[in-house]
Design a protein around this motif. Structure first.
Motif, PDB file in Angstrom:
ATOM      1  N   LEU A  26       2.514  11.364  -8.753  1.00 40.30           N
ATOM      2  CA  LEU A  26       3.059  11.475  -7.573  1.00 40.30           C
ATOM      3  C   LEU A  26       1.804  11.879  -6.644  1.00 40.30           C
ATOM      4  O   LEU A  26       1.793  11.322  -5.281  1.00 40.30           O
ATOM      5  CB  LEU A  26       4.128  12.559  -7.679  1.00 40.30           C
ATOM      6  CG  LEU A  26       4.861  12.823  -6.171  1.00 40.30           C
ATOM      7  CD1 LEU A  26       5.488  11.425  -5.799  1.00 40.30           C
ATOM      8  CD2 LEU A  26       5.823  13.702  -6.354  1.00 40.30           C
ATOM      9  N   ALA A  27       1.134  12.798  -7.148  1.00 32.69           N
ATOM     10  CA  ALA A  27      -0.047  13.298  -6.301  1.00 32.69           C
ATOM     11  C   ALA A  27      -1.217  12.192  -5.966  1.00 32.69           C
ATOM     12  O   ALA A  27      -1.667  12.083  -4.934  1.00 32.69           O
ATOM     13  CB  ALA A  27      -0.751  14.610  -7.010  1.00 32.69           C
ATOM     14  N   GLU A  28      -1.534  11.311  -7.007  1.00 32.40           N
ATOM     15  CA  GLU A  28      -2.369  10.381  -6.755  1.00 32.40           C
ATOM     16  C   GLU A  28      -1.870   9.477  -5.731  1.00 32.40           C
ATOM     17  O   GLU A  28      -2.352   8.770  -4.764  1.00 32.40           O
ATOM     18  CB  GLU A  28      -2.362   9.696  -8.206  1.00 32.40           C
ATOM     19  CG  GLU A  28      -3.442  10.444  -9.197  1.00 32.40           C
ATOM     20  CD  GLU A  28      -3.309   9.904 -10.713  1.00 32.40           C
ATOM     21  OE1 GLU A  28      -2.931   8.443 -10.711  1.00 32.40           O
ATOM     22  OE2 GLU A  28      -3.934  10.475 -11.588  1.00 32.40           O
ATOM     23  N   LEU A  29      -0.412   8.945  -5.884  1.00 31.98           N
ATOM     24  CA  LEU A  29       0.013   8.070  -5.059  1.00 31.98           C
ATOM     25  C   LEU A  29       0.168   8.399  -3.663  1.00 31.98           C
ATOM     26  O   LEU A  29       0.034   7.762  -2.811  1.00 31.98           O
ATOM     27  CB  LEU A  29       1.536   7.628  -5.565  1.00 31.98           C
ATOM     28  CG  LEU A  29       1.573   7.065  -6.645  1.00 31.98           C
ATOM     29  CD1 LEU A  29       2.884   6.752  -7.220  1.00 31.98           C
ATOM     30  CD2 LEU A  29       0.889   5.425  -6.649  1.00 31.98           C
ATOM     31  N   LYS A  30       0.334   9.587  -3.342  1.00 37.65           N
ATOM     32  CA  LYS A  30       0.537  10.394  -1.893  1.00 37.65           C
ATOM     33  C   LYS A  30      -0.958  10.154  -1.378  1.00 37.65           C
ATOM     34  O   LYS A  30      -1.249  10.278  -0.293  1.00 37.65           O
ATOM     35  CB  LYS A  30       0.680  11.786  -2.221  1.00 37.65           C
ATOM     36  CG  LYS A  30       2.144  11.984  -2.499  1.00 37.65           C
ATOM     37  CD  LYS A  30       2.989  11.566  -1.546  1.00 37.65           C
ATOM     38  CE  LYS A  30       3.232  12.076  -0.068  1.00 37.65           C
ATOM     39  NZ  LYS A  30       4.350  11.327   0.671  1.00 37.65           N
ATOM     40  N   ILE A  31      -2.083  10.191  -2.300  1.00 36.45           N
ATOM     41  CA  ILE A  31      -3.499  10.162  -1.578  1.00 36.45           C
ATOM     42  C   ILE A  31      -3.679   8.584  -1.245  1.00 36.45           C
ATOM     43  O   ILE A  31      -4.215   8.367  -0.249  1.00 36.45           O
ATOM     44  CB  ILE A  31      -4.754  10.657  -2.744  1.00 36.45           C
ATOM     45  CG1 ILE A  31      -4.362  11.940  -3.060  1.00 36.45           C
ATOM     46  CG2 ILE A  31      -5.884  10.294  -2.061  1.00 36.45           C
ATOM     47  CD1 ILE A  31      -5.070  12.793  -4.216  1.00 36.45           C
ATOM     48  N   GLU A  32      -3.461   7.991  -2.268  1.00 33.85           N
ATOM     49  CA  GLU A  32      -3.531   6.417  -2.094  1.00 33.85           C
ATOM     50  C   GLU A  32      -2.729   5.667  -0.776  1.00 33.85           C
ATOM     51  O   GLU A  32      -3.152   4.953  -0.393  1.00 33.85           O
ATOM     52  CB  GLU A  32      -2.914   5.732  -3.335  1.00 33.85           C
ATOM     53  CG  GLU A  32      -3.904   5.784  -4.376  1.00 33.85           C
ATOM     54  CD  GLU A  32      -3.720   5.334  -5.905  1.00 33.85           C
ATOM     55  OE1 GLU A  32      -3.276   4.104  -5.737  1.00 33.85           O
ATOM     56  OE2 GLU A  32      -3.803   6.155  -6.891  1.00 33.85           O
ATOM     57  N   PHE A  33      -1.225   6.214  -0.721  1.00 35.95           N
ATOM     58  CA  PHE A  33      -0.476   5.727   0.056  1.00 35.95           C
ATOM     59  C   PHE A  33       0.242   6.875   0.802  1.00 35.95           C
ATOM     60  O   PHE A  33       1.385   7.332   0.832  1.00 35.95           O
ATOM     61  CB  PHE A  33       0.725   4.964  -0.502  1.00 35.95           C
ATOM     62  CG  PHE A  33       0.139   3.765  -1.566  1.00 35.95           C
ATOM     63  CD1 PHE A  33      -0.090   2.579  -1.321  1.00 35.95           C
ATOM     64  CD2 PHE A  33      -0.048   4.061  -2.848  1.00 35.95           C
ATOM     65  CE1 PHE A  33      -0.660   1.584  -1.906  1.00 35.95           C
ATOM     66  CE2 PHE A  33      -0.151   3.215  -3.757  1.00 35.95           C
ATOM     67  CZ  PHE A  33      -0.786   1.950  -3.243  1.00 35.95           C
ATOM     68  N   PRO A  34      -0.646   7.639   1.791  1.00 36.97           N
ATOM     69  CA  PRO A  34      -0.058   8.952   2.607  1.00 36.97           C
ATOM     70  C   PRO A  34       0.904   8.544   3.457  1.00 36.97           C
ATOM     71  O   PRO A  34       1.559   9.428   3.798  1.00 36.97           O
ATOM     72  CB  PRO A  34      -1.334   9.282   3.417  1.00 36.97           C
ATOM     73  CG  PRO A  34      -2.236   8.112   3.323  1.00 36.97           C
ATOM     74  CD  PRO A  34      -1.986   7.046   2.116  1.00 36.97           C
TER      75      PRO A  34
ATOM     76  N   ASP B 186       4.530  -2.462   6.801  1.00 37.12           N
ATOM     77  CA  ASP B 186       4.147  -3.486   5.781  1.00 37.12           C
ATOM     78  C   ASP B 186       5.051  -3.771   4.641  1.00 37.12           C
ATOM     79  O   ASP B 186       5.228  -4.788   4.027  1.00 37.12           O
ATOM     80  CB  ASP B 186       2.879  -3.139   5.296  1.00 37.12           C
ATOM     81  CG  ASP B 186       1.710  -3.290   6.034  1.00 37.12           C
ATOM     82  OD1 ASP B 186       1.742  -4.307   7.166  1.00 37.12           O
ATOM     83  OD2 ASP B 186       0.638  -2.788   5.841  1.00 37.12           O
ATOM     84  N   MET B 187       6.138  -2.806   4.727  1.00 35.53           N
ATOM     85  CA  MET B 187       7.174  -3.008   3.838  1.00 35.53           C
ATOM     86  C   MET B 187       8.184  -3.707   4.039  1.00 35.53           C
ATOM     87  O   MET B 187       9.060  -4.181   3.110  1.00 35.53           O
ATOM     88  CB  MET B 187       7.666  -1.363   3.621  1.00 35.53           C
ATOM     89  CG  MET B 187       6.750  -0.338   2.743  1.00 35.53           C
ATOM     90  SD  MET B 187       5.964  -0.631   1.331  1.00 35.53           S
ATOM     91  CE  MET B 187       7.436  -0.450   0.205  1.00 35.53           C
ATOM     92  N   GLY B 188       8.429  -4.300   5.383  1.00 37.06           N
ATOM     93  CA  GLY B 188       9.248  -5.387   5.745  1.00 37.06           C
ATOM     94  C   GLY B 188      10.544  -4.608   6.183  1.00 37.06           C
ATOM     95  O   GLY B 188      10.859  -3.447   6.214  1.00 37.06           O
ATOM     96  N   THR B 189      11.503  -5.447   6.233  1.00 38.82           N
ATOM     97  CA  THR B 189      12.910  -4.905   6.341  1.00 38.82           C
ATOM     98  C   THR B 189      13.306  -3.915   5.558  1.00 38.82           C
ATOM     99  O   THR B 189      13.431  -4.108   4.436  1.00 38.82           O
ATOM    100  CB  THR B 189      14.126  -6.319   6.197  1.00 38.82           C
ATOM    101  OG1 THR B 189      13.256  -7.497   6.982  1.00 38.82           O
ATOM    102  CG2 THR B 189      15.246  -5.954   6.701  1.00 38.82           C
TER     103      THR B 189
ATOM    104  N   ALA C 232       1.154  -3.391  -3.555  1.00 35.74           N
ATOM    105  CA  ALA C 232      -0.405  -4.008  -3.286  1.00 35.74           C
ATOM    106  C   ALA C 232      -0.561  -4.698  -1.632  1.00 35.74           C
ATOM    107  O   ALA C 232       0.746  -5.394  -1.459  1.00 35.74           O
ATOM    108  CB  ALA C 232      -0.605  -5.114  -4.191  1.00 35.74           C
ATOM    109  N   GLY C 233      -1.313  -4.213  -1.043  1.00 35.28           N
ATOM    110  CA  GLY C 233      -1.536  -4.897   0.140  1.00 35.28           C
ATOM    111  C   GLY C 233      -0.883  -4.209   1.446  1.00 35.28           C
ATOM    112  O   GLY C 233      -1.191  -4.374   2.633  1.00 35.28           O
ATOM    113  N   ALA C 234      -0.208  -3.457   1.191  1.00 39.79           N
ATOM    114  CA  ALA C 234       0.516  -2.454   2.350  1.00 39.79           C
ATOM    115  C   ALA C 234      -0.319  -1.192   2.402  1.00 39.79           C
ATOM    116  O   ALA C 234      -0.800  -0.514   1.702  1.00 39.79           O
ATOM    117  CB  ALA C 234       1.920  -2.064   1.522  1.00 39.79           C
ATOM    118  N   VAL C 235      -0.398  -1.115   3.757  1.00 36.32           N
ATOM    119  CA  VAL C 235      -1.112   0.021   4.368  1.00 36.32           C
ATOM    120  C   VAL C 235      -0.555   0.876   5.571  1.00 36.32           C
ATOM    121  O   VAL C 235      -0.851   1.845   6.154  1.00 36.32           O
ATOM    122  CB  VAL C 235      -2.351  -0.419   5.142  1.00 36.32           C
ATOM    123  CG1 VAL C 235      -3.349  -0.960   4.071  1.00 36.32           C
ATOM    124  CG2 VAL C 235      -2.179  -1.454   6.370  1.00 36.32           C
TER     125      VAL C 235
END
Length: 502
Positions: free
Chosen positions: A401-409, A439-442, A432-435
């Motif tokens: 979870l901590a890693e993902l919070k850094i990668e996808f804040p 970018d997550m869409g609907t 992948a590709g979402a910043v």
């Protein structure tokens, strides 16, 4: 399909069928699995979501079954830490139902029948003023078992099997299976297009669950070697009854027990019932009598009273138990498994699976695949005891979870937590590709975004709104009728019409 000849064809996309397909594919066999509906669409998505030895089975003297299940718990928890995790269970003591010495003896056996490394042992506890239970309930016991997202377990095993080379065909019905000496000829019909394909196989495995016996009459045209007993188990989902992470196991006057389990963060799962069932297993539904039964038991223990109006969702599944004609009580029918091999006079073998419970699925699959491999001397050795399922390659949910919070804040914390316990490390492929959140869409319902829906279509054989909202994500708990229709419209859009199931 690029090939029409297989070593093994498995009928049934539940936990037993996918377990066998995964094991066999990992041993180097050419495997096809077909399932007439969605993966885990029947019994395997309708369990109590527990990886447990079955404490109450000790009263029925099923020590062998309990030992097998207890031995499996920790292997499963290690291999799938994203969709399985340890859970403490609290058993309020009611002396007039079971004396304390009996419970302590059962818990001692539960602690020691099999090796235990991850899970702490049992202990006596006292309920204080902060307990969710009624004030007159002051003493009890606590022990360990595990939780599992049952439907995701099946899907992830199917993905692992596919990675090993298996062909996975959901929504594909086996309409006929005939054998000519050493070969099975199997007719498959696509449930959507109605197109028909014929394949051949050296061995056929009947892992059709509640349909295992019926398959003989309509498809295999041979007498069933065993009959199964269909027992319906129903569950309720209500707003959360306790704030802690513990589950509760409640005794009742009829000697049955009912679980109250933390569910999807905000809810409690209540179950299960044991009712003999006749008819199509796919049509099983909870009755008002079952609802009243479950609510009555819960209300006898908990301070907060629950009524029909509090029920957010309910579901029913039909367990295919081994039919012991001498046992009238459905709750005492064995949850153990067995298999039958028909290879009389050198004919192509047929292996039929009967009974079983989700906790022992891996062992059942291993035993059945061992039998299959007797016909394939070149096959590999058993390997699933340490087989990590897709997304389970991490050491700690907290660290992931901590890693993902850094990668996808930019990802909301609640959504990140759900991704961890749903996809594990595989959520990186989903994201992948979402910043940004845009970018997550609907946003379809709850925290279900278009990007996740597209991932489930492309990677996990999802086809309908029900597949996605209930079996893949559980976001149906938050979906309105209008939101469900919007998701169905998106799925039927021309851009999504190409068949990605295979």
């Amino acid at each position: 399909m690029q090939q029409h000849s297989f070593d093994l064809v498995v009928i049934g996309g539940g936990v037993n069928g996918t377990g066998i397909a995964m094991d066999a594919a990992g041993r180097g066999l050419r495997v096809l699995l077909c399932e007439m509906h969605d993966l885990a669409s029947a019994t395997s998505s309708s369990s109590s979501k527990l990886i447990h030895g079955g404490l109450r089975y000790l009263e029925h003297y099923e020590f062998g079954l309990v030992r097998k299940a207890l031995a499996e718990r920790e292997a499963l928890l290690r291999n799938s830490p994203h969709i399985m995790w340890p859970m403490r269970f609290r058993l309020p003591h009611q002396p007039h139902l079971r004396p304390g010495w009996m419970i302590r003896t059962g818990l001692f056996l539960y602690d020691h029948l099999a090796k235990r490394e991850l899970l702490p042992g049992s202990r006596s506890i006292t309920f204080g003023s902060d307990s969710p239970l009624k004030p007159e309930i002051t003493k009890g016991f606590e022990y360990s078992d595990g939780w599992v997202d049952d439907a995701r377990l099946v899907v992830l095993m199917a993905r692992k099997a596919q990675q090993m080379g298996a062909v996975i065909r959901p929504r594909t019905r086996c309409t006929q299976a005939t054998r000519d000496n050493k070969t099975w000829t199997i007719t498959l019909q696509d449930s959507l297009s109605e197109s028909v394909t014929k394949v051949s196989a050296s061995i056929l495995v009947n892992a059709a669950g509640p349909w295992a016996s019926a398959l003989f009459a309509g498809t295999i045209a041979a007498p069933a070697p065993k009959q199964i007993r269909l027992v319906k188990g129903s569950h309720l989902v209500v707003p959360r009854l306790n704030n802690g992470d513990e589950a509760y196991i409640l005794q009742n006057e009829d000697e049955r027990i009912v679980f109250v389990i933390p569910y999807e963060e905000r809810f409690s799962l209540i179950g299960t019932t044991d009712v003999d069932y006749e008819g199509d297993p796919s049509l099983a539904r909870i009755s008002q009598e079952e609802t009243d039964y479950l609510l009555k038991i819960v209300n006898a223990y908990f301070r907060r009273q629950t009524s029909n109006e509090d029920v957010v969702w309910s579901y029913s599944g039909v367990r295919p138990l081994i039919d012991d004609e001498g046992e009238e009580n459905a709750q005492k029918a064995s949850r153990d498994y067995s298999y039958e091999v028909d290879d009389n006079q050198g004919l192509a073998p047929l292996i039929s699976i009967f009974g079983g419970k989700i906790t022992t699925y891996r062992k059942l699959a291993e035993v059945a695949t061992d039998k299959v491999c007797e016909f394939f001397p070149q096959a590999g050795k058993p390997w699933t005891g340490n087989a990590v399922l897709p997304g389970g390659d991490f050491t700690s949910k907290t660290l992931l979870l901590a890693e993902l919070k850094i990668e996808f804040p930019w990802l909301p914390t609640e959504l990140t937590q759900r991704y961890v316990r749903t996809y594990g490390t595989e959520c990186r492929n989903l994201l992948a590709g979402a910043v940004s959140i845009e970018d997550m869409g609907t946003l379809f319902a709850g925290n279900l975004f278009q990007k996740e829906v597209d991932y489930l279509i492309a990677q996990e054989w999802a086809w309908t709104a029900e597949d996605i909202l209930w079996r893949r994500t559980k976001q149906g708990l938050y979906a309105s009728e209008a939101q469900t229709l919007a998701l169905e419209a998106y799925l039927s859009d021309s851009d999504k019409s190409s068949d990605t199931r295979f």
